[in-house]
Design an enzyme around this catalytic site. Sequence first.
Site, short mmCIF file in Angstrom:
data_model
loop_
_atom_site.label_atom_id
_atom_site.label_comp_id
_atom_site.label_asym_id
_atom_site.label_seq_id
_atom_site.Cartn_x
_atom_site.Cartn_y
_atom_site.Cartn_z
CE LYS A 160 -0.41 0.29 5.04
NZ LYS A 160 -1.32 0.46 6.10
NE ARG A 167 -6.58 1.17 12.27
CZ ARG A 167 -5.58 0.95 11.61
NH1 ARG A 167 -4.20 1.68 11.33
NH2 ARG A 167 -5.50 0.08 10.70
CE1 TYR A 213 13.52 31.23 -0.52
CE2 TYR A 213 14.06 28.84 -0.29
CZ TYR A 213 13.65 30.11 -1.04
OH TYR A 213 13.11 29.54 -2.49
CG MET A 228 9.51 22.89 -2.71
SD MET A 228 8.19 23.71 -3.62
CE MET A 228 7.71 25.21 -2.45
#
Lengths: 356, 356
Positions: free
Chosen positions: B36, B128, B265, B311
């Site tokens: 998954k 759950r 930055y 990024m």
Amino acid sequence: MAYIRLDSQAFFHNLTAIQNTLSHTPHPPKLALVLKDNAYGHGLQQIAPLAKSFGIESVFVKNYEEAISIAQLFDTITALYGEIPPNAPSNIWASIPSLQALQSCATAHKNAHQMRHIELKVNIGMHRNGIAINELDRALSLLENSRHIRLAGVLGHNGYGDNDNESFFTAIQAFSDVREKVRKWCEARNYPMPRFHSLSTSGALRLGLHNARSDDLGDVVRIGIGAYGYHTSELPLHIALKPIASLYAQKISSLHLKKGDRIGYGGVSVVEKDGVFSTYDVGYGDGLFRVGAEQSLCCASGEQILPVMSMDCFSCQSQREEICVFDDVSAWARAFHTIPYMILTHLSPALKRVVV
Amino acid sequence: MAYIRLDSQAFFHNLTAIQNTLSHTPHPPKLALVLKDNAYGHGLQQIAPLAKSFGIESVFVKNYEEAISIAQLFDTITALYGEIPPNAPSNIWASIPSLQALQSCATAHKNAHQMRHIELKVNIGMHRNGIAINELDRALSLLENSRHIRLAGVLGHNGYGDNDNESFFTAIQAFSDVREKVRKWCEARNYPMPRFHSLSTSGALRLGLHNARSDDLGDVVRIGIGAYGYHTSELPLHIALKPIASLYAQKISSLHLKKGDRIGYGGVSVVEKDGVFSTYDVGYGDGLFRVGAEQSLCCASGEQILPVMSMDCFSCQSQREEICVFDDVSAWARAFHTIPYMILTHLSPALKRVVV
């Protein structure tokens, strides 16, 4: 199935607000939109057409793969990283971060049938990517001898737009020096003048609000996070931006639990009062951050997200069929000591996007 | 371009080590692989064929979209979340988390041309997903009256495999009670016996090492994180697992910087000694966590990743053309107070995967 709702009106509102702020300057720069990293996680295929319909003509993406996927939509698409194959559409421009990359681009396009437009990145003080200012002469001379690549832009990256210090203005000045040098070089050779740009949302608004010299704003400003409704500057922002992405999840199942029952991995959450608890179909495997006992985060409707979040679901005390996990990621960014960009860019591209 | 290197030999080593541990039990369960969330971020399209070549027959994925993309490879593919359309291939099984979902599945498949196999999820203490144990009779009676859906599996999720406490064994007992009840129900009706499973890597190894009753191990064990080389249990593990994913980045550009120069930055990193610093083409937009001043993280070859990560790139003092960002995410998980699963599942599917 969980999905991201994208509010087109909020997106247009943000672009309009930024555009209006810049419209008071003597020669307002054009807005270029930064669509890199799947439009900051929002969904490149959804945001690009919205940008087009707003009238955006120039965009910036991460790489060639992103560029080619929206090549039909814009006049120019600059791939900020990586190489551009010689047969790529001519509206896809390459950003060149080093002399080595410039040389390599010239070589790759030597026998190409078309001109490749490039934007030369110059380091103006962030000391990250870009050629050094003292390498500019060599870069220009290389360009003069490369008939198949055209200098279409010169870009800097002012990494101090968010910070209230002199470095911001030092970088502005450095870019101004670069611009003057390139201008003179072009004029002397009758070389088509490239565009110049060095500002992102915070820097653009900062200069836009303070009646900057038009030249310093550049020909275009690269609007990124502001378009998506966020603002991370230490400085006050005089316009209201609206987050455009909301995350919705669907109920998986509900259980009646009793006081003392424990929920989730390791039983970290303990039920304080009998009630109905449900699971919702989004988790950290969808790019959310894993809410643990150290974080206190609530859905937009107020229900606490019970720690520990699972990979594909989370639990909370609710019976709603659908729940809004967030309509603003600012609280998530604070809870995880990071910035909204990081919360947003991590959202899985596999999540469905719905534009409203 | 940055890429993820997947070590097939390490993957086979992990599966073999887990299989060997379980082989000492009276009736060893089959290994089923959990694929998954893009194979826990590793790449579903790369890991699935490796699993097939190892001899894995049953896998678990997140939803139908993941299932259909590997439908050719396995005997059974259970979609753990969401619905399965009636015309889906018959080897795609639905996991049913509630009575409501069971009813809805029965209705959706009423006029289907084929039988839909389902696995019924029962809440055995994690509180759950799953039907409550006291809803089991209603679920079985619903199944008895639904000719187009077949109970092919009963699954629980023991959420305490990693924790050294009684709750692990309480959940084992709860699942044992469920199993006995379903078995008797099947025998009384001559209904084909479903498979039973409730354990993931840590629980399986824990029981496998302690000569558990074979029944408690179940017919299959769902191997997830262990196959990818990690182990998050509080308990000692007696086998050596090997992380299979490494992340490599390519140099973008290099700059000679002087003592006192600031990088990135806000200029968070300050150069301590003159030298060459380079940027590499991976950042938090690729799913990495944003390295800030609070974290101290190094590349596999020892160079510090200088804060703040951007990024799409990071800086470090190196001139290597290619750098290994990590070959084990454990240090990243510790630095960000999380678990390896979260670091791995966030890796962008857009990163190239290379199987070696």
